[in-house]
Write a protein that holds these residues in place. Structure first.
Motif, PDB file in Angstrom:
ATOM      1  N   CYS A  29       0.849  -1.191   0.000  1.00 55.93           N
ATOM      2  CA  CYS A  29       0.000   0.000   0.000  1.00 55.93           C
ATOM      3  C   CYS A  29       0.890   1.248   0.000  1.00 55.93           C
ATOM      4  O   CYS A  29       1.822   1.347   0.792  1.00 55.93           O
ATOM      5  CB  CYS A  29      -0.900  -0.003   1.230  1.00 55.93           C
ATOM      6  N   CYS A  32       0.179   3.126   3.781  1.00 53.06           N
ATOM      7  CA  CYS A  32       0.541   2.501   5.062  1.00 53.06           C
ATOM      8  C   CYS A  32       1.666   1.482   4.936  1.00 53.06           C
ATOM      9  O   CYS A  32       2.221   1.053   5.939  1.00 53.06           O
ATOM     10  CB  CYS A  32      -0.682   1.871   5.726  1.00 53.06           C
ATOM     11  N   CYS A  83      -7.047   2.000   3.723  1.00 57.10           N
ATOM     12  CA  CYS A  83      -6.594   3.372   3.446  1.00 57.10           C
ATOM     13  C   CYS A  83      -7.504   4.038   2.418  1.00 57.10           C
ATOM     14  O   CYS A  83      -7.876   5.205   2.576  1.00 57.10           O
ATOM     15  CB  CYS A  83      -5.151   3.382   2.928  1.00 57.10           C
TER      16      CYS A  83
HETATM   17 ZN   LIG Z   1      -2.918   1.114   3.429  1.00 55.15          ZN
END
Ligand SMILES: [Zn+2]
Length: 344
Positions: A29, A32, A83
């Motif tokens: 990601c 994150c 996210c």
């Molecule tokens: Zn994430």
């Protein structure tokens, strides 16, 4: 950045490790750092989908540092569902619902929301650039990724973790952010423009009736120049004036004489504090403004030769100010062609 952890705890180290690990960036990601091999994820559009739809931008091209150009619709980064849906979507919704209303509505969202939105845009591009450069077969060719750029990137990514509520900037914004109103444009595609400078973390973006300008990594130093814009704060900008402010803010961002320093104390969320920008150093925050160099930035952002921009007095041509430095309103209905027909 200095981090202070509580004894026996390594949560902040874990956070930093997770977001700084750039191995297999395409499988993590972009925000994150979570591995995406098992979980649900999407390809997040760096230029948000709502803007591409509303302003008809799918085929608009952006030129990356390695000189390849890529259409907005293909400009994506991997993002985990958490996210995407719960951390970034609320920010996108806030911006998409207010940009067509103008400056006041956007400013009411608060400086941090605006910082995070612009920060995500620029960071998405930087992530894409770094991924492409690091993945290239011959890393010695072309653009060099400097240690300074990597450090700025890390610090910026750390501050973007505010979107996930795991970091909090205590009483400061990590960058300088300005919002202006734009005039109404006759076609949706004219209601969008985007300029950036990844080296100095400058971003200028206009969407609908709102224009944003930011120097995202200066610790607010440029914002101390805000009175500089006080006279034109209520001007409804013409697109050429948007580009002129881009040149000003971007050039200023290259003149910074120091990097902001931060101390982060481990907590829930981790609390980041900015050290005083001045420190013990007496040097001004910015190198002296040189008109010759500024003229080159303006020429670049307007797409004209620098010889069109110098005045006999040594000044550089401005569209923001008229006689006696009064704000100048340029009606797009009267001057739709930019910029050549109003030069001279
Ligand atoms: Zn994430």
């Amino acid at each position: 950045m200095i981090t202070i952890g509580t004894e026996g705890s390594d949560k902040i180290e874990q956070l930093l490790k997770g977001i700084e690990d750039f191995t297999s960036a395409g499988e993590r990601c972009f925000l994150c750092g979570k591995s995406l091999l098992s979980g649900d994820y999407t390809q997040e559009h760096i230029i948000p989908r709502w803007a591409q739809r509303r302003y008809n931008l799918w085929d608009q091209q952006i030129v990356l540092v390695n000189r390849t150009s890529i259409p907005y619709r293909n400009l994506t980064v991997p993002c985990c569902d958490e996210c995407n849906k719960y951390r970034l979507k609320p920010i996108e919704d806030s911006i998409s619902q207010t940009v067509d209303l103008g400056k006041r509505a956007v400013e009411a969202l608060g400086q941090m929301t605006i910082f995070l939105w612009l920060g995500k845009l620029l960071y998405g591009l930087l992530y894409k650039e770094l991924t492409l450069l690091l993945n290239r077969a011959d890393p010695t060719a072309g653009t060099i990724i400097t240690a300074e750029l990597i450090e700025r990137y890390r610090t910026h990514r750390f501050f973007l973790q505010q979107a996930r509520k795991v970091v909090e900037c205590v009483d400061f914004c990590p960058g300088s952010v300005y919002v202006f109103s734009m005039q109404k444009m006759p076609q949706p595609v004219l209601e969008w423009d985007f300029c950036d400078n990844i080296d100095t973390m400058f971003v200028g973006c206009r969407a609908g009736r709102t224009a944003f300008f930011a120097s995202l990594g200066d610790g607010g130093a440029e914002q101390s120049m805000a009175p500089h814009f006080a006279g034109i704060a209520d001007l409804h900008l013409h697109p050429i004036q948007f580009r002129e402010i881009c040149a000003m803010v971007c050039y200023r961002s290259t003149l910074q004489t120091r990097s902001p320093k931060y101390v982060t104390i481990e907590n829930q969320p981790h609390k980041a504090h900015q050290l005083p920008l001045g420190g013990l150093w007496l040097k001004p925050y910015f190198e002296e403004w040189e008109m010759d160099i500024y003229a080159k930035y303006l020429a670049f952002y307007l797409g004209v030769g620098v010889e069109h921009l110098r005045l006999p007095s040594g000044e550089v041509k401005t569209w923001l100010y008229g006689g006696n430095w009064n704000p100048r309103f340029i009606d797009f209905a009267t001057y739709p062609e930019i910029p050549r027909n109003i030069i001279g």
